[in-house]
Scaffold this motif. Structure first.
Motif, PDB file in Angstrom:
ATOM      1  N   ALA A 251      41.534  52.638  41.561  1.00  0.00           N
ATOM      2  CA  ALA A 251      41.694  52.951  42.982  1.00  0.00           C
ATOM      3  C   ALA A 251      42.276  51.767  43.760  1.00  0.00           C
ATOM      4  O   ALA A 251      43.066  51.948  44.692  1.00  0.00           O
ATOM      5  N   TRP A 252      41.910  50.556  43.380  1.00  0.00           N
ATOM      6  CA  TRP A 252      42.414  49.367  44.074  1.00  0.00           C
ATOM      7  C   TRP A 252      43.925  49.248  43.914  1.00  0.00           C
ATOM      8  O   TRP A 252      44.638  48.959  44.871  1.00  0.00           O
ATOM      9  N   VAL A 253      44.416  49.510  42.715  1.00  0.00           N
ATOM     10  CA  VAL A 253      45.854  49.442  42.465  1.00  0.00           C
ATOM     11  C   VAL A 253      46.579  50.543  43.236  1.00  0.00           C
ATOM     12  O   VAL A 253      47.650  50.320  43.816  1.00  0.00           O
ATOM     13  N   VAL A 254      46.013  51.722  43.262  1.00  0.00           N
ATOM     14  CA  VAL A 254      46.621  52.829  44.007  1.00  0.00           C
ATOM     15  C   VAL A 254      46.678  52.490  45.499  1.00  0.00           C
ATOM     16  O   VAL A 254      47.679  52.764  46.176  1.00  0.00           O
ATOM     17  N   TYR A 255      45.627  51.879  46.010  1.00  0.00           N
ATOM     18  CA  TYR A 255      45.618  51.461  47.416  1.00  0.00           C
ATOM     19  C   TYR A 255      46.710  50.441  47.702  1.00  0.00           C
ATOM     20  O   TYR A 255      47.438  50.547  48.705  1.00  0.00           O
ATOM     21  N   LEU A 256      46.852  49.441  46.834  1.00  0.00           N
ATOM     22  CA  LEU A 256      47.891  48.431  47.032  1.00  0.00           C
ATOM     23  C   LEU A 256      49.284  49.066  47.013  1.00  0.00           C
ATOM     24  O   LEU A 256      50.155  48.707  47.813  1.00  0.00           O
ATOM     25  N   ALA A 257      49.484  50.002  46.099  1.00  0.00           N
ATOM     26  CA  ALA A 257      50.772  50.694  46.033  1.00  0.00           C
ATOM     27  C   ALA A 257      51.012  51.514  47.297  1.00  0.00           C
ATOM     28  O   ALA A 257      52.118  51.508  47.852  1.00  0.00           O
ATOM     29  N   ALA A 258      49.977  52.214  47.766  1.00  0.00           N
ATOM     30  CA  ALA A 258      50.115  53.026  48.976  1.00  0.00           C
ATOM     31  C   ALA A 258      50.444  52.161  50.184  1.00  0.00           C
ATOM     32  O   ALA A 258      51.292  52.516  51.017  1.00  0.00           O
ATOM     33  N   SER A 259      49.789  51.027  50.300  1.00  0.00           N
ATOM     34  CA  SER A 259      50.061  50.116  51.411  1.00  0.00           C
ATOM     35  C   SER A 259      51.498  49.601  51.358  1.00  0.00           C
ATOM     36  O   SER A 259      52.176  49.497  52.386  1.00  0.00           O
ATOM     37  N   SER A 260      51.980  49.284  50.158  1.00  0.00           N
ATOM     38  CA  SER A 260      53.353  48.808  49.998  1.00  0.00           C
ATOM     39  C   SER A 260      54.353  49.900  50.367  1.00  0.00           C
ATOM     40  O   SER A 260      55.345  49.649  51.068  1.00  0.00           O
ATOM     41  N   PHE A 261      54.102  51.117  49.920  1.00  0.00           N
ATOM     42  CA  PHE A 261      55.003  52.226  50.234  1.00  0.00           C
ATOM     43  C   PHE A 261      54.997  52.532  51.736  1.00  0.00           C
ATOM     44  O   PHE A 261      56.024  52.927  52.300  1.00  0.00           O
ATOM     45  N   ALA A 262      53.841  52.378  52.379  1.00  0.00           N
ATOM     46  CA  ALA A 262      53.772  52.604  53.820  1.00  0.00           C
ATOM     47  C   ALA A 262      54.650  51.607  54.563  1.00  0.00           C
ATOM     48  O   ALA A 262      55.377  51.970  55.504  1.00  0.00           O
ATOM     49  N   SER A 263      54.605  50.346  54.153  1.00  0.00           N
ATOM     50  CA  SER A 263      55.450  49.324  54.774  1.00  0.00           C
ATOM     51  C   SER A 263      56.925  49.619  54.518  1.00  0.00           C
ATOM     52  O   SER A 263      57.766  49.502  55.424  1.00  0.00           O
ATOM     53  N   PHE A 264      57.245  50.017  53.300  1.00  0.00           N
ATOM     54  CA  PHE A 264      58.635  50.346  52.985  1.00  0.00           C
ATOM     55  C   PHE A 264      59.129  51.508  53.845  1.00  0.00           C
ATOM     56  O   PHE A 264      60.264  51.486  54.350  1.00  0.00           O
ATOM     57  N   GLY A 265      58.303  52.528  54.012  1.00  0.00           N
ATOM     58  CA  GLY A 265      58.719  53.689  54.794  1.00  0.00           C
ATOM     59  C   GLY A 265      59.081  53.332  56.218  1.00  0.00           C
ATOM     60  O   GLY A 265      60.096  53.808  56.761  1.00  0.00           O
ATOM     61  N   SER A 266      58.287  52.468  56.846  1.00  0.00           N
ATOM     62  CA  SER A 266      58.569  52.074  58.225  1.00  0.00           C
ATOM     63  C   SER A 266      59.847  51.247  58.312  1.00  0.00           C
ATOM     64  O   SER A 266      60.668  51.435  59.223  1.00  0.00           O
ATOM     65  N   ILE A 267      60.032  50.323  57.374  1.00  0.00           N
ATOM     66  CA  ILE A 267      61.237  49.499  57.377  1.00  0.00           C
ATOM     67  C   ILE A 267      62.472  50.362  57.125  1.00  0.00           C
ATOM     68  O   ILE A 267      63.507  50.217  57.799  1.00  0.00           O
ATOM     69  N   ALA A 268      62.383  51.284  56.181  1.00  0.00           N
ATOM     70  CA  ALA A 268      63.520  52.142  55.868  1.00  0.00           C
ATOM     71  C   ALA A 268      63.909  52.995  57.065  1.00  0.00           C
ATOM     72  O   ALA A 268      65.102  53.179  57.352  1.00  0.00           O
ATOM     73  N   ALA A 269      62.919  53.526  57.777  1.00  0.00           N
ATOM     74  CA  ALA A 269      63.218  54.337  58.960  1.00  0.00           C
ATOM     75  C   ALA A 269      63.910  53.504  60.028  1.00  0.00           C
ATOM     76  O   ALA A 269      64.880  53.955  60.658  1.00  0.00           O
TER      77      ALA A 269
END
Length: 283
Positions: A251-269
């Protein structure tokens, strides 16, 4: 007149992204299970990180949102462009109307995996992420061409942080932030299309400003890093242990990945919106 079709195309892509995110994350068992694992993983975040996330998100209130609307409107009016002020304010206001209506009345969340309490309710899209991104887009719309780089420096890190913090604080899932990014970008593009159709948008043939180019380049590199980090984390977890083991034990790894993808999504937009306005300005 500057062709306005580009903004309609991007807005249409945003609608497709919103539908895809909603279907994959909410209407599939793997989507729900992975995002629930990220919520459990957020429990393992350091106490100071959780406190920082809660504190930052709590500062987004009705009063702070109203202040942002007033500032954006004043900038447009000081430029003697009532249409620009209307469009920029409309992005922020419409962002909240759309997200709240979709979240509360339109988008159901089926119970595909065992889950009870607050997290069983639909939380897509994220209102906080929508606020951060629409304020960013409204500011980029309303400021003069030469101030876009400064505006991006001042607001992008804050907007990106809000999206990631919603995951850390367990206020929202990754899909909630990505959906909010798509909504905010789509609305900003519709406002831009309206301004272009009015003949308010013109080309800027002046010299390129190196600081702004550097800011955009660094933002793009940051987005690439977040995307790569999230992909490596979730990919390694799935390859190493399989889907069931990842959901249950990583779960910790999934959380880290989700947080990274969230940051990427905002930057990409943000970068996608800037790309539609490349070498363009409001007269």
């Amino acid at each position: 007149m500057v062709p306005a079709r580009r903004w309609l195309v991007v807005a249409a892509v945003c609608a497709v992204v919103l539908a895809a995110v909603y279907f994959l994350a909410v209407w599939t068992v793997p989507g729900q299970a992975l995002e629930n694992a990220a919520l459990r993983g957020a429990d393992e975040a350091a106490a100071r990180d959780q406190a920082a996330a809660d504190g930052t998100l709590s500062r987004i209130t009705v009063s702070s949102l109203a202040a942002a609307v007033v500032v954006v409107a004043l900038v447009g009016l000081l430029r003697r462009r009532a249409d620009l002020a209307f469009a920029a304010v409309g992005v922020i206001v419409a962002g909240q109307l759309v997200t709240q209506v979709l979240k509360r009345y339109v988008l159901p969340r089926p119970s595909l995996v065992p889950l009870t309490g607050h997290y069983a309710e639909n939380s897509l899209p994220s209102g906080h992420t929508a606020i951060a991104m629409t304020v960013l887009f409204a500011a980029l719309l309303v400021v003069p061409y030469r101030w876009r780089g400064v505006t991006l420096v001042l607001l992008l890190s804050w907007a990106v942080g809000i999206g990631a913090y919603t995951v850390t604080a367990k206020w929202h899932r990754l899909s909630d932030t990505l959906a909010a990014d798509a909504i905010a970008l789509g609305l900003a593009c519709l406002a831009s299309w309206w301004l272009a159709r009015r003949g308010s948008v013109h080309r800027n043939d002046g010299p390129r400003r190196i600081p702004r180019v550097l800011v955009v380049t660094l933002a793009a590199l940051g987005g690439a890093v977040f995307l790569a980090l999230g992909t490596i984390l979730i990919g390694a977890a799935l390859i190493g242990g399989g889907y069931d083991e990842t959901v249950r034990d990583n779960a910790w790894v999934v959380y880290l990945a989700a947080s990274s993808f969230a940051s990427f999504g905002s930057i990409a937009a943000a970068l996608a919106f800037l790309a539609t306005w490349r070498r363009l300005e409001i007269a």
